[in-house]
Design a protein around this motif. Structure first.
Motif, PDB file in Angstrom:
ATOM      1  N   THR A  67       1.950   2.241  10.581  1.00  0.00           N
ATOM      2  CA  THR A  67       2.521   2.359   9.236  1.00  0.00           C
ATOM      3  C   THR A  67       3.576   3.465   9.187  1.00  0.00           C
ATOM      4  O   THR A  67       4.650   3.291   8.599  1.00  0.00           O
ATOM      5  N   ILE A  68       3.280   4.601   9.811  1.00  0.00           N
ATOM      6  CA  ILE A  68       4.230   5.715   9.835  1.00  0.00           C
ATOM      7  C   ILE A  68       5.522   5.295  10.525  1.00  0.00           C
ATOM      8  O   ILE A  68       6.624   5.514  10.015  1.00  0.00           O
TER       9      ILE A  68
ATOM     10  N   HIS B 124       7.597   2.590   8.418  1.00  0.00           N
ATOM     11  CA  HIS B 124       8.298   3.077   7.234  1.00  0.00           C
ATOM     12  C   HIS B 124       9.355   4.122   7.583  1.00  0.00           C
ATOM     13  O   HIS B 124      10.360   4.241   6.868  1.00  0.00           O
TER      14      HIS B 124
ATOM     15  N   GLU C 235       6.553   7.553  -1.167  1.00  0.00           N
ATOM     16  CA  GLU C 235       5.748   7.970  -0.015  1.00  0.00           C
ATOM     17  C   GLU C 235       6.483   7.677   1.289  1.00  0.00           C
ATOM     18  O   GLU C 235       6.437   8.466   2.230  1.00  0.00           O
ATOM     19  N   GLN C 236       7.188   6.556   1.350  1.00  0.00           N
ATOM     20  CA  GLN C 236       7.975   6.237   2.539  1.00  0.00           C
ATOM     21  C   GLN C 236       9.035   7.306   2.787  1.00  0.00           C
ATOM     22  O   GLN C 236       9.238   7.757   3.917  1.00  0.00           O
TER      23      GLN C 236
ATOM     24  N   ASN D 280       0.795  -1.232   0.000  1.00  0.00           N
ATOM     25  CA  ASN D 280       0.000   0.000   0.000  1.00  0.00           C
ATOM     26  C   ASN D 280       0.830   1.286   0.000  1.00  0.00           C
ATOM     27  O   ASN D 280       0.277   2.368  -0.186  1.00  0.00           O
ATOM     28  N   VAL D 281       2.137   1.176   0.227  1.00  0.00           N
ATOM     29  CA  VAL D 281       2.958   2.381   0.349  1.00  0.00           C
ATOM     30  C   VAL D 281       4.167   2.274  -0.584  1.00  0.00           C
ATOM     31  O   VAL D 281       4.958   1.335  -0.472  1.00  0.00           O
TER      32      VAL D 281
ATOM     33  N   PHE E 261      -0.717  12.016   6.203  1.00  0.00           N
ATOM     34  CA  PHE E 261      -0.588  11.018   5.142  1.00  0.00           C
ATOM     35  C   PHE E 261      -1.738  10.012   5.103  1.00  0.00           C
ATOM     36  O   PHE E 261      -1.727   9.100   4.273  1.00  0.00           O
ATOM     37  N   LYS E 262      -2.692  10.198   5.987  1.00  0.00           N
ATOM     38  CA  LYS E 262      -3.868   9.292   6.044  1.00  0.00           C
ATOM     39  C   LYS E 262      -3.429   7.834   6.206  1.00  0.00           C
ATOM     40  O   LYS E 262      -3.931   6.935   5.529  1.00  0.00           O
ATOM     41  N   ARG E 263      -2.492   7.638   7.112  1.00  0.00           N
ATOM     42  CA  ARG E 263      -1.995   6.293   7.409  1.00  0.00           C
ATOM     43  C   ARG E 263      -2.108   6.036   8.904  1.00  0.00           C
ATOM     44  O   ARG E 263      -2.258   6.975   9.698  1.00  0.00           O
ATOM     45  N   SER E 264      -1.998   4.794   9.285  1.00  0.00           N
ATOM     46  CA  SER E 264      -2.018   4.461  10.713  1.00  0.00           C
ATOM     47  C   SER E 264      -0.683   4.823  11.357  1.00  0.00           C
ATOM     48  O   SER E 264       0.345   4.953  10.681  1.00  0.00           O
TER      49      SER E 264
ATOM     50  N   LYS F 219       0.563  10.831  10.796  1.00  0.00           N
ATOM     51  CA  LYS F 219      -0.422   9.851  10.317  1.00  0.00           C
ATOM     52  C   LYS F 219      -1.667  10.547   9.794  1.00  0.00           C
ATOM     53  O   LYS F 219      -2.330  10.055   8.865  1.00  0.00           O
TER      54      LYS F 219
END
Length: 322
Positions: free
Chosen positions: A57-58, A61, A29-30, A24-25, A51-54, A48
C-alpha cells in the motif's frame, strides 16, 4: 508545510493531477505518506509501521502521488521576470534584463557496480548531475535530471537547450552562471582567474583592486541565489541528501517532484521557515526553432565586450563612493 498549504496541495493533486481516494486510503493520507518519505527518507518498512499500512500500500500510493505531482510541472514551475531598469534591489541592480541564475548540483544515488564509473563525479561520489535554473526569488524555472555525475555542467546545459521543449532563453535576456559555463549570449559568467567565491570576500580580505574583481564580487552575490535554492531544496527533503533506495529512473522523477514542491511551498506560504537558515551559501570550489530564443551556448565577442563595459561601469561607480 503549513496545514493550509497541505490542504491546498491535496486539492490540486486531486482536481488537477487526477489523484483519487481509494477504498481505504484518502488523498490526504496518500500525500502524507509521500511527503514523509521525501522529508525523512524513510524506508518502506518504517513508513508502513508509522501509517499502519502494508508495504504494498505504501509503495502503491507513493508512486501514485509521484505521478500526479509530475503532471503539475507546468503549474508549479515559475515563469521568470526580467530585472527592470528601475530596480532598487542592491544585488541585482547591475543586471538589467537578467532572469535569474543556473548551476548544476550533485544528488547521490545507488547504481549497479558496472554503472558506478559513469555516475562517479569529480569528488569521487556516485551521483546524478542535475541542472537547475531559478529566478531571483529562489523558485525553479527549469530542471533537467538524469545526467551521470561524471558529465560536465556545460555539457548538461547544451543538452537541455537542444531538447524539444527544453530550456529556452529569450533574446535580450540572460542568466548568471559560474565559470564552468561559457560566457556567451544568454549566459553571463564571471572572469576566470580572478577571485570570485563569497568566502574569498570576507571583511578581513582586501577590497576589489580592479574592475574584474569588483564585477566578480557583485556577480557572486547575485548568483548566490541558486546556491541558496539548492541549500533549501536539500535541507527540506532528506531524500536528496543521501543515497536513495529507488532505481535511477524513479530517483530522477523524485528530484523533479522535490523541486515542484519547493516552488509550491514558497508560493503558498508567505514565509519559508527554512530560508533564514540559508541567507548566504557559498558554492563549492517538440518545439520548432524559434528565432526569439537563444538556442546554443557559444562564446561571442560582443558579449565579452558587453561584460567588460559592465565591469568598468561598476568599478567607476564604486570608486566614486570610495
Amino acid at each position: 508545510m503549513s496545514r493550509n498549504a497541505f490542504g491546498r496541495l491535496c486539492y490540486i493533486l486531486a482536481n488537477v493531477g487526477g489523484l483519487e481516494n481509494t477504498k481505504n486510503v484518502t488523498v490526504s493520507e496518500q500525500v502524507a505518506i509521500f511527503l514523509t518519505v521525501l522529508a525523512h527518507h524513510k524506508k518502506n518498512c518504517t513508513v508502513k509501521h508509522d501509517f499502519k499500512r502494508s508495504g504494498y500500500t505504501i509503495s502503491k500510493h507513493f508512486n501514485s502521488v509521484l505521478s500526479a505531482l509530475l503532471k503539475l510541472h507546468n503549474l508549479f514551475l515559475v515563469k521568470p521576470t526580467p530585472i527592470e531598469d528601475d530596480t532598487t534591489n542592491e544585488r541585482w541592480k547591475w543586471f538589467k534584463g537578467c532572469l535569474g541564475a543556473l548551476d548544476g548540483t550533485y544528488i547521490p544515488l545507488r547504481v549497479s557496480l558496472k554503472d558506478k564509473p559513469h555516475y562517479r563525479n569529480r569528488k569521487g561520489d556516485v551521483s546524478v548531475n542535475v541542472l537547475a535554473v531559478c529566478d531571483i526569488n529562489m523558485n525553479y524555472v527549469y530542471m533537467l535530471c538524469g545526467w551521470e555525475g561524471s558529465a560536465a555542467d556545460s555539457r548538461v546545459l547544451k543538452d537541455a537547450m537542444t531538447r524539444d521543449n527544453g530550456f529556452k532563453v529569450p533574446n535580450g535576456n540572460y542568466y548568471l552562471c559560474d565559470s564552468g559555463y561559457t560566457n556567451g549570449d544568454g549566459f553571463l559568467a564571471p572572469y576566470r582567474g580572478v577571485r570570485y567565491h563569497i568566502q574569498e570576500w570576507n571583511s578581513h580580505r582586501t577590497p576589489p583592486q580592479n574592475a574584474h574583481e569588483l564585477f566578480n564580487k557583485i556577480h557572486a552575490r547575485a548568483r548566490n541565489v541558486i546556491e541558496r535554492s539548492f541549500a533549501l531544496l536539500k535541507g527540506r527533503w532528506a531524500i536528496l541528501r543521501s543515497n536513495s533506495f529507488y532505481p535511477v529512473k524513479v530517483q530522477n522523477r523524485i528530484i523533479m517532484a522535490c523541486a515542484l514542491l519547493h516552488n509550491f511551498i514558497r508560493i503558498e506560504m508567505p514565509v519559508d521557515p527554512l530560508e533564514a537558515e540559508f541567507s548566504e551559501v557559498d558554492d563549492e570550489i517538440s518545439d520548432e526553432h524559434n528565432s526569439t530564443f537563444i538556442d546554443q551556448v557559444e562564446p561571442s565577442q560582443h558579449w565579452t565586450n558587453w561584460r567588460e563595459s559592465l565591469a568598468t561601469n561598476m568599478f567607476d561607480e564604486w570608486r566614486g563612493f570610495h
